[in-house]
Design a protein around this motif. Structure first.
Motif, PDB file in Angstrom:
ATOM      1  N   VAL A 167       1.219  -1.192   0.118  1.00  0.00           N
ATOM      2  CA  VAL A 167       0.277  -0.100  -0.252  1.00  0.00           C
ATOM      3  C   VAL A 167       1.250   1.495   0.302  1.00  0.00           C
ATOM      4  N   GLY A 168       2.080   1.482   0.732  1.00  0.00           N
ATOM      5  CA  GLY A 168       2.834   2.036   0.911  1.00  0.00           C
ATOM      6  C   GLY A 168       3.280   2.387  -0.854  1.00  0.00           C
ATOM      7  N   GLN A 169       3.862   1.560  -1.510  1.00  0.00           N
ATOM      8  CA  GLN A 169       4.776   1.328  -2.781  1.00  0.00           C
ATOM      9  C   GLN A 169       3.142   2.214  -3.221  1.00  0.00           C
ATOM     10  N   LEU A 170       2.520   1.951  -3.380  1.00  0.00           N
ATOM     11  CA  LEU A 170       0.967   2.237  -4.431  1.00  0.00           C
ATOM     12  C   LEU A 170       0.938   3.774  -4.129  1.00  0.00           C
ATOM     13  N   ARG A 171       0.804   3.998  -2.942  1.00  0.00           N
ATOM     14  CA  ARG A 171       0.748   5.781  -2.595  1.00  0.00           C
ATOM     15  C   ARG A 171       2.159   6.984  -2.684  1.00  0.00           C
ATOM     16  N   ALA A 172       3.057   5.912  -3.115  1.00  0.00           N
ATOM     17  CA  ALA A 172       4.318   6.785  -3.921  1.00  0.00           C
ATOM     18  C   ALA A 172       4.263   6.483  -4.436  1.00  0.00           C
ATOM     19  N   ILE A 173       3.958   5.277  -5.688  1.00  0.00           N
ATOM     20  CA  ILE A 173       3.316   5.995  -7.167  1.00  0.00           C
ATOM     21  C   ILE A 173       2.295   6.729  -7.328  1.00  0.00           C
ATOM     22  N   ARG A 195      26.267 -10.113  -1.679  1.00  0.00           N
ATOM     23  CA  ARG A 195      25.717 -11.041  -0.735  1.00  0.00           C
ATOM     24  C   ARG A 195      24.779 -11.462  -2.384  1.00  0.00           C
ATOM     25  N   LEU A 196      24.632 -12.867  -2.614  1.00  0.00           N
ATOM     26  CA  LEU A 196      23.644 -12.959  -3.461  1.00  0.00           C
ATOM     27  C   LEU A 196      21.936 -12.453  -3.391  1.00  0.00           C
ATOM     28  N   ALA A 197      22.114 -13.338  -1.948  1.00  0.00           N
ATOM     29  CA  ALA A 197      20.526 -13.655  -1.679  1.00  0.00           C
ATOM     30  C   ALA A 197      20.763 -12.735  -0.007  1.00  0.00           C
ATOM     31  N   GLN A 198      19.606 -12.112   0.374  1.00  0.00           N
ATOM     32  CA  GLN A 198      19.479 -11.190   1.966  1.00  0.00           C
ATOM     33  C   GLN A 198      17.962 -11.645   2.233  1.00  0.00           C
ATOM     34  N   ARG A 199      18.035 -12.225   3.680  1.00  0.00           N
ATOM     35  CA  ARG A 199      16.641 -12.105   3.587  1.00  0.00           C
ATOM     36  C   ARG A 199      16.240 -10.501   5.058  1.00  0.00           C
ATOM     37  N   MET A 200      14.703  -9.985   4.921  1.00  0.00           N
ATOM     38  CA  MET A 200      15.578  -9.095   5.469  1.00  0.00           C
ATOM     39  C   MET A 200      14.095  -9.670   7.248  1.00  0.00           C
ATOM     40  N   HIS A 201      14.990  -8.905   7.992  1.00  0.00           N
ATOM     41  CA  HIS A 201      14.742  -9.263   9.118  1.00  0.00           C
ATOM     42  C   HIS A 201      12.657  -8.914   9.264  1.00  0.00           C
ATOM     43  N   PRO A 202      11.989  -9.559   9.935  1.00  0.00           N
ATOM     44  CA  PRO A 202      10.749  -9.004  10.101  1.00  0.00           C
ATOM     45  C   PRO A 202      10.441  -8.307  10.837  1.00  0.00           C
ATOM     46  N   ASP A 203      11.623  -7.839  11.407  1.00  0.00           N
ATOM     47  CA  ASP A 203      11.348  -6.792  12.268  1.00  0.00           C
ATOM     48  C   ASP A 203      11.820  -5.711  12.102  1.00  0.00           C
ATOM     49  N   ALA A 204      12.350  -5.947  11.200  1.00  0.00           N
ATOM     50  CA  ALA A 204      13.615  -4.305  10.223  1.00  0.00           C
ATOM     51  C   ALA A 204      12.588  -3.519   9.284  1.00  0.00           C
ATOM     52  N   ILE A 205      11.938  -5.376   8.637  1.00  0.00           N
ATOM     53  CA  ILE A 205      10.488  -4.766   7.443  1.00  0.00           C
ATOM     54  C   ILE A 205       9.160  -3.806   8.661  1.00  0.00           C
ATOM     55  N   THR A 206       9.017  -4.730   9.522  1.00  0.00           N
ATOM     56  CA  THR A 206       7.840  -3.720  10.303  1.00  0.00           C
ATOM     57  C   THR A 206       8.346  -2.786  10.878  1.00  0.00           C
ATOM     58  N   GLN A 207       9.597  -2.424  11.656  1.00  0.00           N
ATOM     59  CA  GLN A 207      10.362  -1.221  11.619  1.00  0.00           C
ATOM     60  C   GLN A 207       9.947   0.051  10.318  1.00  0.00           C
ATOM     61  N   PHE A 208      10.116  -0.835   8.937  1.00  0.00           N
ATOM     62  CA  PHE A 208      10.475  -0.304   7.852  1.00  0.00           C
ATOM     63  C   PHE A 208       8.849   0.566   7.292  1.00  0.00           C
ATOM     64  N   VAL A 209       8.431  -0.159   7.878  1.00  0.00           N
ATOM     65  CA  VAL A 209       6.565   0.289   7.268  1.00  0.00           C
ATOM     66  C   VAL A 209       6.100   1.209   8.116  1.00  0.00           C
ATOM     67  N   ALA A 210       6.341   1.409   9.214  1.00  0.00           N
ATOM     68  CA  ALA A 210       5.863   2.607  10.445  1.00  0.00           C
ATOM     69  C   ALA A 210       6.410   3.229  10.194  1.00  0.00           C
ATOM     70  N   THR A 211       7.162   3.947   8.896  1.00  0.00           N
ATOM     71  CA  THR A 211       8.223   5.185   8.913  1.00  0.00           C
ATOM     72  C   THR A 211       7.286   5.844   7.490  1.00  0.00           C
ATOM     73  N   LEU A 212       5.979   4.781   6.948  1.00  0.00           N
ATOM     74  CA  LEU A 212       6.025   4.717   5.419  1.00  0.00           C
ATOM     75  C   LEU A 212       4.433   6.064   5.702  1.00  0.00           C
ATOM     76  N   ASP A 213       3.983   7.538   4.859  1.00  0.00           N
ATOM     77  CA  ASP A 213       3.770   7.779   4.812  1.00  0.00           C
ATOM     78  C   ASP A 213       2.119   7.590   4.682  1.00  0.00           C
TER      79      ASP A 213
END
Length: 213
Positions: A167-173, A195-213
């Motif tokens: 949803v944050g991506q859609l709002r930005a578009i 690094r070929l492949a990296q998994r984002m930690h769930p807590d990092a994603i949650t914190q990132f999403v919390a910063t979106l408008d």
């Protein structure tokens, strides 16, 4: 069984025609390589040895090219289908696990969801964006909206944060934010280079999403 309530929406970042052209080019190169190897071996081991060598080199690679030419993914009625050697599917409304993975391949950052669920424990990788330094490819906004709706309407809470990310991506578009300022691009930029492949930690994603408008 595929549902019939909604139309089938493509989830392919690269059009099927482009994949088929690439697969054809690979197949031609494989045939040339197999013939060359078979010819060299045939000089030493005879015609039969040359044919066997050509088959050993060529057949597995031709199978890979054929599989890639058929690879496609789509969304219908909240279910993601991925066709490769076989077709796998996961209902986004009945998730058991979802992760965000960023792959760094030859200067490209590929953002994908790794989704698991269903009675057979199916698992699919769904690429949602592919970025380079100055450009990128993202899923269509209609598809992003459908994915977000399915994740938000699930029976478990696994998909809620990822729905909010889309949803944050859609709002930005919708606000015409340049690609470099959109959430998916910003997440891709966080990955460590090399690094070929990296998994984002769930807590990092949650914190990132919390910063979106």
């Amino acid at each position: 069984m595929t549902g019939s309530g909604e139309e089938r929406l493509s989830l392919d970042l690269v059009p099927a025609k482009v994949l088929r052209r690439r697969a054809l080019a690979v197949a031609i190169a494989v045939v040339v390589l197999a013939a060359a190897v078979g010819g060299l071996v045939g000089l030493v081991a005879g015609r039969l040895g040359g044919l066997i060598a050509a088959a050993v080199i060529g057949l597995p690679l031709l199978y890979v090219a054929f599989t890639e030419s058929r690879r496609t993914s789509w969304l219908r009625d909240g279910v993601v289908y991925v066709r490769g050697p076989r077709t796998r599917s996961v209902d986004l409304r009945r998730l058991e696990r979802i992760e965000l993975l960023i792959a760094d391949v030859r200067g490209k950052r590929i953002v994908m969801f790794v989704i698991s669920g269903g009675p057979k424990g199916s698992r699919v990788n769904l690429a949602i964006a592919n970025y380079t330094i100055n450009a990128g490819i993202e899923l269509d906004i209609v598809v992003l909206r459908k994915l977000a709706d399915a994740l938000a309407g699930g029976e478990t809470a696994h998909g809620l944060v990822f729905a909010e990310l889309l949803v944050g991506q859609l709002r930005a578009i919708a606000r015409d934010v340049p690609m470099g300022g959109r959430p998916l691009y910003r997440l891709a930029s966080l990955a460590v280079s090399g690094r070929l492949a990296q998994r984002m930690h769930p807590d990092a994603i949650t914190q990132f999403v919390a910063t979106l408008d």
